[in-house]
Design a protein around this motif. Structure first.
Motif, PDB file in Angstrom:
ATOM      1  N   PHE A  47      -8.756   1.632   6.461  1.00  0.00           N
ATOM      2  CA  PHE A  47      -9.615   1.108   5.404  1.00  0.00           C
ATOM      3  C   PHE A  47     -11.134   1.542   5.696  1.00  0.00           C
ATOM      4  O   PHE A  47     -11.587   0.756   6.793  1.00  0.00           O
TER       5      PHE A  47
ATOM      6  N   THR B 256     -11.632  -3.012  -6.305  1.00  0.00           N
ATOM      7  CA  THR B 256     -10.768  -3.642  -5.128  1.00  0.00           C
ATOM      8  C   THR B 256      -9.524  -2.770  -5.066  1.00  0.00           C
ATOM      9  O   THR B 256      -8.937  -2.154  -5.823  1.00  0.00           O
ATOM     10  N   ALA B 257      -9.229  -2.474  -3.781  1.00  0.00           N
ATOM     11  CA  ALA B 257      -7.971  -2.052  -3.161  1.00  0.00           C
ATOM     12  C   ALA B 257      -7.559  -2.324  -1.966  1.00  0.00           C
ATOM     13  O   ALA B 257      -8.494  -2.824  -1.267  1.00  0.00           O
ATOM     14  N   VAL B 258      -6.412  -2.260  -1.595  1.00  0.00           N
ATOM     15  CA  VAL B 258      -5.845  -2.396  -0.079  1.00  0.00           C
ATOM     16  C   VAL B 258      -5.566  -1.100   0.612  1.00  0.00           C
ATOM     17  O   VAL B 258      -5.100  -0.089  -0.348  1.00  0.00           O
ATOM     18  N   PRO B 259      -5.542  -1.091   1.745  1.00  0.00           N
ATOM     19  CA  PRO B 259      -5.213   0.049   2.437  1.00  0.00           C
ATOM     20  C   PRO B 259      -3.666   0.430   2.471  1.00  0.00           C
ATOM     21  O   PRO B 259      -2.862  -0.587   2.108  1.00  0.00           O
ATOM     22  N   PRO B 260      -3.338   1.643   2.942  1.00  0.00           N
ATOM     23  CA  PRO B 260      -1.769   2.025   2.941  1.00  0.00           C
ATOM     24  C   PRO B 260      -1.052   1.384   4.239  1.00  0.00           C
ATOM     25  O   PRO B 260      -1.782   0.994   5.016  1.00  0.00           O
TER      26      PRO B 260
END
Lengths: 439, 308
Positions: free
Chosen positions: B66, B76-80
């Motif tokens: 990230f 907005t987002a989250v990493p894998p």
């Protein structure tokens, strides 16, 4: 001529010497700014890595939500091992970390793990974070603030862990179920009573907790004279011996926070403020007599206008009816039920009446019943037969088939004029009420 | 006297230059030094794999850790999850790189030139500030963002098709940007049927891929509601659908005319739309083959093979 040359030479010499002289001002720092920043970041990274047994934190994403116990071991290879009590540790996944800088020195968990699960939970409404800004750093304590939560930045404090902390946090996972209490015992009234020295009840409330990411408990006050109920939502944090209200429960001049679990009795006890507070089942009745304020003639037409009434939980959005009490909502959640249909006199089923319990795993369970309407007062359901798997449903059965039955009143919760809503309120436990649509 | 003056003048000039040069001498000679620190190559097996399979052959870096600057400030987002990074990267090889290598006149050389320099993996969708989500983005032809990577599982064909529709859509933009698709050819077919800015979502009924939504798009001569938003998106959506849709399904949905014996006006309109889609389909295949050097039907067949 010669004189002019001498003067000019002297002037040029002076100019050359002063213009090109070294700056006598000593530099403030021995290294340039990039080097100093890198040294600072490296020192932060080393502080994280050098803690022999790692770090621990009780992470409260926002003041309205409970604490999450998280253990972290930062490794030289940029990985970090995370052990938490969040959702049984199912998101304690492998990740790398980065000590970097954007505007401020920051710690970033680079791949999806428990912090990210909290971050995206409930449409980001928990206010959790996975990028943290270093605020104060010492050998045994690091204070961060959240990076993107600008308006009300959350504080998170890492404390140096001991050799036992990782295992302690792993062990905490089981305590949430215990606090929720999923035991298959026929009971649904869970009290929170405050006793004086002579064991007289000073305050009688009900307590409810369901293990989800909010980690909040509900303490409900029922006024037996007016029939009004009010619930206070309190964030909690599990400890190795019990749990704490992170914001104390205030009753009069009493402030109650810390509870210790008694395994033999299955109760939680606090001695805060010099009184004994106990959370346990069937410690005191909630209601001891019919409360006229809760009774309604609406019950007389029960089953006349509609043959099916349905309860939907919060996952159905606006189909969840808000007058449903926190106590009932949690009872249904703890029973793994997301919808309950009450079908009356089904001509396709020998005119029998039955509840359909729609379970979270997709299965359906059925319980047939007979009903008796006591005019202008209440309805009583009497259990007949069960089809399916009773696991987890026993407490909700105990409520639905309690011999005193339910008050029933029409409400204005429905969005649809053709589908009016009704509230069922347990006579014996008015803190347990739920609202349904007529379908 | 004149000689003396000249001598004095020369002496003065030489002295002045000498003093100036000596007084301004630096202690160190100036040498060129890199302004970048030499970062050590990662020894992480995952990083080594990505380097060997993507960075070395295609000059492409897969960014799975990230870094917030890869996400707009209002999103907005989250990493894998780390465990899905390698399988998804493998899938990119199978469902993107290999099909294009097979379909290109130039073999691997085509993607060595045009494969995006950066592919950003995100675990979640990009959540926009207005409550909507974005499934993928392409920036200036150099970066493609793949979202919802955490939903990957080997048997989740829905995820694979949805994700690779997005990737092939975004790569179609990169091709367009490099080979200048003839937008006039699409305007001649559908000039009146593109939606006004921001209104393409009005064609969605239920979900973007519901029968009604697709029918609404077909009536306008496009393959999806999003395709109606501009010529560039129309082109990218057709390319993406051609590659990721079974040919029989594509034929039945977008090409074969319905029987409108009941006099249903909507039915007639869909058939007009299908004729337009047929024209665009031909134009896209021709453009890809003649101008870009890609046989899109080979790319499609290779892509669909990866699902089996």
């Amino acid at each position: 001529m010669l004189r002019n040359i001498k003067i000019n030479s002297l002037l040029f010499l002076l100019l050359a010497v002063f213009a090109c002289s070294d700056d006598d001002v000593q530099p403030l720092f021995e290294q340039d700014s990039d080097t100093r920043v890198n040294i600072l970041l490296e020192s932060y990274r080393e502080t994280l890595i050098n803690s022999e047994f790692g770090w621990k934190t009780v992470y409260q994403p926002g003041t309205n939500f409970g604490g999450n116990n998280i253990y972290l071991k930062f490794n030289e290879d940029k990985t970090v091992d995370i052990v938490s009590d969040v959702l049984g540790g199912q998101n304690d996944l492998e990740t790398t970390f980065r000590v970097g800088i954007s505007q401020f020195p920051e710690l970033v968990f680079e791949n999806y793990t428990t912090f990210h699960a909290l971050f995206e939970a409930q449409n980001f409404n928990l206010g959790a974070e996975f990028e943290f800004i270093f605020e104060e750093v010492s050998e045994d304590r690091i204070k961060f603030r959240s990076k993107t939560d600008i308006s009300n930045p959350t504080e998170i404090i890492f404390e140096k862990a001991t050799a036992e902390d990782q295992e302690n946090i792993e062990n905490l996972r089981a305590f949430y179920d215990q606090l929720q209490d999923d035991t298959n015992t026929l009971r649904f009234i869970r009290n929170l009573v405050v006793l004086d020295d002579a064991n007289n009840i000073l305050y009688n409330r009900t307590f409810t907790y369901v293990d989800d990411l909010e980690r909040t408990a509900g303490v409900t006050d029922f006024n037996s004279e007016t029939g009004e109920i009010s619930t206070e939502i309190l964030p909690i944090s599990i400890t190795t011996t019990g749990f704490n209200f992170l914001a104390p429960l205030i009753l009069g001049d009493l402030s109650i926070s810390s509870f210790i679990y008694d395994q033999d009795l299955g109760t939680y006890t606090s001695t805060d403020s010099g009184v004994t507070t106990i959370i346990g089942y069937d410690l005191a009745p909630v209601a001891t007599a019919i409360i006229p304020e809760l009774a309604s003639p609406d019950v007389n037409s029960f089953g006349v206008d509609f043959s099916t009434y349905s309860y939907f939980d919060e996952s159905f959005g606006s189909s969840f009816l808000n007058q449903t009490s926190e106590n009932f909502k949690n009872l249904a959640k703890a029973s793994d039920v997301f919808r309950i249909d009450m079908v009356l006199d089904d001509p396709n089923f020998s005119n029998q009446s039955y509840f359909i319990f729609n379970m979270n795993d997709g299965s359906l369970n059925f319980a047939t019943f007979t009903r008796e309407v006591i005019a202008n007062e209440r309805v009583v359901f009497t259990f007949s037969q069960f089809f399916g798997d009773t696991d987890g449903l026993i407490n909700i059965f105990a409520l639905l088939f309690s011999t005193d039955g339910f008050y029933m009143t029409q409400t204005d919760e429905s969005r649809f004029a053709s589908n009016p809503s009704y509230k069922f309120t347990s006579v014996i436990a008015p803190n347990l009420n739920f609202s349904v649509y007529g379908l | 006297m004149k000689k003396t003056n000249n001598f004095i003048k020369k002496l003065f000039t030489i002295s002045l230059l000498s003093v100036t040069l000596i007084s301004c001498e630096r202690e160190k000679s100036i040498t060129a030094e890199s302004i970048f620190e030499q970062e050590q190559e990662s020894t992480d097996p995952l990083d080594i794999y990505l380097k060997e399979e993507f960075r070395d052959p295609y000059g492409s870096v897969i960014i799975y850790k990230f870094v917030d600057r890869y996400i707009d400030a209002n999103r907005t987002a989250v990493p894998p999850r780390r465990d899905v990074v390698r399988p998804v990267a493998e899938l990119i090889k199978q469902a993107w790189i290999e099909p294009y290598n097979m379909g290109s006149d130039e073999g691997e050389d085509f993607l060595k030139r045009y494969f995006p320099a950066e592919i950003v993996f995100l675990g979640s969708p990009l959540y926009n500030g207005d409550g909507t989500i974005t499934l993928g983005t392409a920036d200036a032809g150099v970066r493609v963002t793949l979202t919802q990577v955490n939903d990957y599982s080997p048997d989740n064909n829905d995820w694979i098709i949805q994700s690779f529709r997005t990737l092939h859509h975004e790569f179609a933009h990169i091709i367009d940007q490099n080979f200048n698709f003839d937008v006039e050819s699409f305007y001649e077919i559908s000039g009146e049927d593109y939606t006004s800015p921001g209104t393409w979502t009005t064609l969605i009924s239920g979900s973007e891929n519901s029968t009604q939504s697709i029918n609404n798009a077909i009536s306008r001569g496009m393959v999806t509601p999003y395709g109606t938003s501009s010529v560039a998106e129309d082109f990218a959506e057709i390319v993406s659908r051609i590659i990721t849709t079974d040919p029989i399904e594509f034929e039945n949905t977008y090409i074969t005319l319905e029987s409108c014996s009941g006099g249903d006006e909507d039915c007639f309109q869909r058939n007009i739309g299908r004729q337009r889609i047929q024209e665009k389909y031909n134009a896209v295949l021709r453009y890809m083959k003649e101008d870009v050097g890609i046989d899109l039907l080979i790319v499609r067949d290779e892509f669909l093979n990866t699902l089996n």
